[in-house]
Enzyme design. Sequence first.
Site, short mmCIF file in Angstrom:
data_model
loop_
_atom_site.label_atom_id
_atom_site.label_comp_id
_atom_site.label_asym_id
_atom_site.label_seq_id
_atom_site.Cartn_x
_atom_site.Cartn_y
_atom_site.Cartn_z
CD GLU A 1 -7.50 2.60 5.89
OE1 GLU A 1 -8.20 2.21 4.94
OE2 GLU A 1 -6.44 2.07 6.21
NE ARG B 1 -4.18 0.09 1.33
CZ ARG B 1 -5.22 0.55 0.61
NH1 ARG B 1 -5.40 1.84 0.46
NH2 ARG B 1 -6.06 -0.29 0.04
#
Lengths: 778, 470
Positions: free
Chosen positions: A724, A321
């Site tokens: 997030e 990520r």
Amino acid sequence: MTGGGDTVDIRGAAHAKVKHDSAVRHVTGKAIYIDDMPNVPGTLEALFVTSPHAHARIISIDGARALAMAGVHAVLTAEDIPGHNDIAPVFSEEPVLASGTAEYVGHPVALVVAETYDMAFAAAKAVRVAYEPLEPVLSIQEALANKHYTFPEQIMERGDPDGAIEGAVNRVSGRVSCGGQDHFYLEGQVALALPGEDNDMLVYSSTQHPSEVQHGVAHVLGIASNQVTVEVRRMGGGFGGKESQPTIIAAAAALAAHKTGRPAKYRMRRDDDMVVTGKRHDFDFTYEVGFDHDGRIEGIDVVMAMRSGNVADLSSGVLARALCHGDNCYYLPAVRFQGYPCKTNTVSNTAFRGFRGPQGMFVIEVVLEHIARELGKPVEDIRSVNYYGTDDRNTTPYGQTIKDNIIAELTESLKNAIDYDRRVGEVERFNAHQTSLKKGIALMPVKFGVSFNTPLLNQAGALVHVFTDGSVHLNHGGTEMGQGLFTKVAQVVATVFQIDIDNIKISSTRTDKVPNTSATAASSGSDLNGMAALNAAETIKDRMAGVAADHFEVAANEIEFRQNRVYAGNESLSFAALAQMTWAARESLSSTGYYKTPEINWDAKTLTGNPFYYFTYGACVSEVVIDTLTGESRVLRADILQDCGKSLNPSVDYGQIEGAFVQGMGWLTSEELVWDDGGRLLTHGPSTYKIPGSRDVPPELNIHILEDAPNRVPTIFRSKAVGEPPLMLALAVYLAIRDAVGRLGGGRLMPVLNAPATPEAILTAVDDIRRRAEAGAK
Amino acid sequence: MPVQFNLNGVLCVEDGLPPTTSVLDYLRQHKGKTGTKEGCAEGDCGACTIVLAREDESGTAIYEAVNSCLLMLPQLDGANVVTVEGIADADTLDPVQAAMVETDGTQCGFCTPGFIMALYALRKGGEKPTDEVIHEALAGNLCRCTGYTPIVAAAKKACGNAPPDVVGARATLVPSSSYATENQRFSAPTSLEDLAALRAANPSAHLLAGGTDLGILTSKERQPLPEIISTVHVEELLEITETDDYLELGAAVTYTRALPYVKRLYPSLATLITRIGSRQIRNMGTFGGNIGTASPIGDTSPCLIALDATVILHSLSGARSVPLEDFFIGYRETCLGPSEFIKAIHIPKLSSGQAFRAYKISKRYDQDISSVIGAYRVGISDNKVASIRVAFGGMAATPKRASASEAALAGKDWTEETVLAVAAAVAEDFTPLSDHRASQAYRLRVAENLFVRLYRDLSEFEDLTDVVAA
């Protein structure tokens, strides 16, 4: 099927500002967390004995003295584990109890089980462990130099970055680093294990990932998954810290229960929690970038060395990520992102809101700033020329074509709304008139990919029952950690049935109701579970509509669910009456629902594919002031514009945006993890580790959700994930502090300022840039 | 003697539990009151906040938020205890509860009961809920989910209009003087004489003067302290005396009680005090306790040294006065004799032409421990430094005067050049440690720079010197 949700004739429909389902229970103290559950008589308390050494061979463990103490029932070591001493979520060889060697200060080496916590506390001190200390590896740089990794490095590459950098008219290089972060969920890790017949185990665990706890417990006890049930109603905060970390606590409680035959609880106290369990990864970055006269990037090479800690845990996904967010909003034609998972003798780092997206963006934003300073241009101009295009320059380094890009318009809209240029002028005027205090201002754009990077995790299940009185029982694989997921999914079901949300009972997440679930993580909770619940509810609704059609003697497609009733033209029935009728017609009022995210794929070997179903966007402008005498700083104002698609619940989404921003601000400013030269964490409680308090929130914090922005892909009622992405907006605070420092050096010098920007870090950067400016050096 | 107190209006009589049982554990494990949470067990997160209600001299109800994790059970003796379970009237929420629901002030909900009780104390106190007041009132509560904005909004909504209140008939409990189990004893004398006698008889006993530091030993370290003597019911230790020349604070006077006096006489010290711990801490914490614990990073001591304070020590053989700067003789070491205790702190008033300033530097503004604290009493006349006393915290093993720095400034012209030249003297005065709060280099650099701040703050120079005020 996903275009609905506009009806407002019921309480709690999709898109309404619905209160958190537990709000009243929260404020009255009636919300039950695991440690609040009525005590089963005979429940024992478990407590780890942990390693005081960062790296040591375990020579012997002697529990005799502890066992002789009053109330002590067991002292367990790795050898007492009946199954496999391994709870690795992705790889293997990640033990519950250290076996052979202890690999960090805080590594559990034994487990004491006693009648009370005080007895366990005293007994843990009496366990004698003989160690032979070994040389530890404590820094990222030391591990990197020795290629000491927890799994192989990941290199994402497109084009010829070396050639592009070489051929560019401008080149800069530099290094920067960012610190880790403790989750500091207010409720510490906790699990309660209740032994049943045939070695069955019921485990209450404060976990974002009940299925993983189930697998971990089964694995450790050497029993089948069908013998372990894991339940969680709510967590007192998770933030990623309860994705893989709860397994060790639950496995310890289950082991204690298994060995003693009595219920056993492990509630980890704050200091142990902070020392024993993982955190956000800290990173050291080095970069080299080549660009043209306008600042357009032609080639870039970034080394991202992260502290994985003693084991891999979830670090492989984390690193992927980070690599997938090293581009942020910018098109990088020739690129190499080199990710190194450095193995150190410190606690294994783990998931934390953003899952390393924040660190990926951190470095590219510093690179853009460097380009701007090198060219003497505003960083906004550099951003503009590098933003992804809509029709061209729109493929990411990993090969995904971005189809929903709105970042240029979004940032422009925010800048216009707050009169950005005038604000920059005000900062300049303030600085011209003040000596001690200096201001800075910065914008941060964010593009965040939504979906687990690993495609197979993007699935979810739900279970819905309608009872004959018309009340509805809702269950799904997602967990509630305060983010409002249960409320959002209940809104989905209310919308499908067109009944008031009060009729829907939200129940605990349990592995025996919805099995084989993914973690509630990656911001995907409502995307996945909302869709699964929608499918379950629609299945039941179709059956009910069939019964209603027979009753009213019309076609099923003429049946309409509306305002807690079911209509066929002018005739109607209450929803409850139809439920009773459906039962009487011997049709099932129960259904599971399932969902898998379409269109996604990922090749973990080549680090290419389309890992994200969609992207979500946001931007933030922050204004800060620093004290050039002390390094103290304050955030004076922040303005945020966040894309939530067509928000499922604006109240919940505002809360997520605010909370994530403040949490991100903490990561970048006051939250400093300090380790001594023996690898001991010195900041292991709120007296030494400072998360933001109420005064630290910008006195002016304006948050807007982007309007008229339904998701272009058919997510649940066209909403977008929000958990997030807003955390990364807080990078605006860090960039604004850099701006304030940079202004002291005349604008062309790069501040030497790593995160977190503590008073000490800022003062050091201030003194440094002034020294360089005076020396006329560059 | 058993401990007696009202818990949400119901009389509780407790005997037999160890005196070091924390009130938090008592509530959760023995009374089933699980609304009150443990987030840290060190008085920093506020999840365990409860309210103690009492009447002041005039009969007005005072509601004080406290950390139940740091309180030992016998400290409740005679108290009216309110927990999150006790403030709703049947199904009608208290206004602070209703406001928190209304503003979406809860997410995970775990910190919420603590916030509710901090807000309840604020509401019952009737203060006008300005941003400043709210942040001060909430500094002892941490939330990791919301970003605080909705909680601050709830405070504004629910607080500021509570009518004066009385605690009620059941408030008239009288504290007992001793609570003991087989191996442990908690004494709470009420007179100076009794305290002196107890101290003489038990020189190794722990003195509890609020317990915000001592409570950590029992709450977190689980130490079964055998002998504890609480000073907070000793009448002579609760006195506040003000004359034309000085302020004298009894050693058991809490920060909260002293604050109005300090605010009037030494405003900069008052600002600093509102950054010591939190209201929860300041409602229990005392001047005597803060000095007696002799921490090198205690916030009041450097200020009191700069103010030329003396401590009045007492024992069976009488009283003696010691300048505070001589009281500390080493790391966590004082000149207290084995049977002595601190009776009072005597602080001279500022004379005309004198100014006092205290600057605290920490990673977080509120409720943090200083990396450096500088305190200055300065007299300027004819643009020269006529008198100066400077002391620092966080720079040595004890709070310590900066003698060389004082000498470098005394008699000099009051200019920025003068204060810039003090750097060498600071290095002569101090060799601070590096730790998790700050490095040696930073501490020295800040200590130098704080002289510059002092100059800019006190001079006509129009400069902002405080990021929080910016």
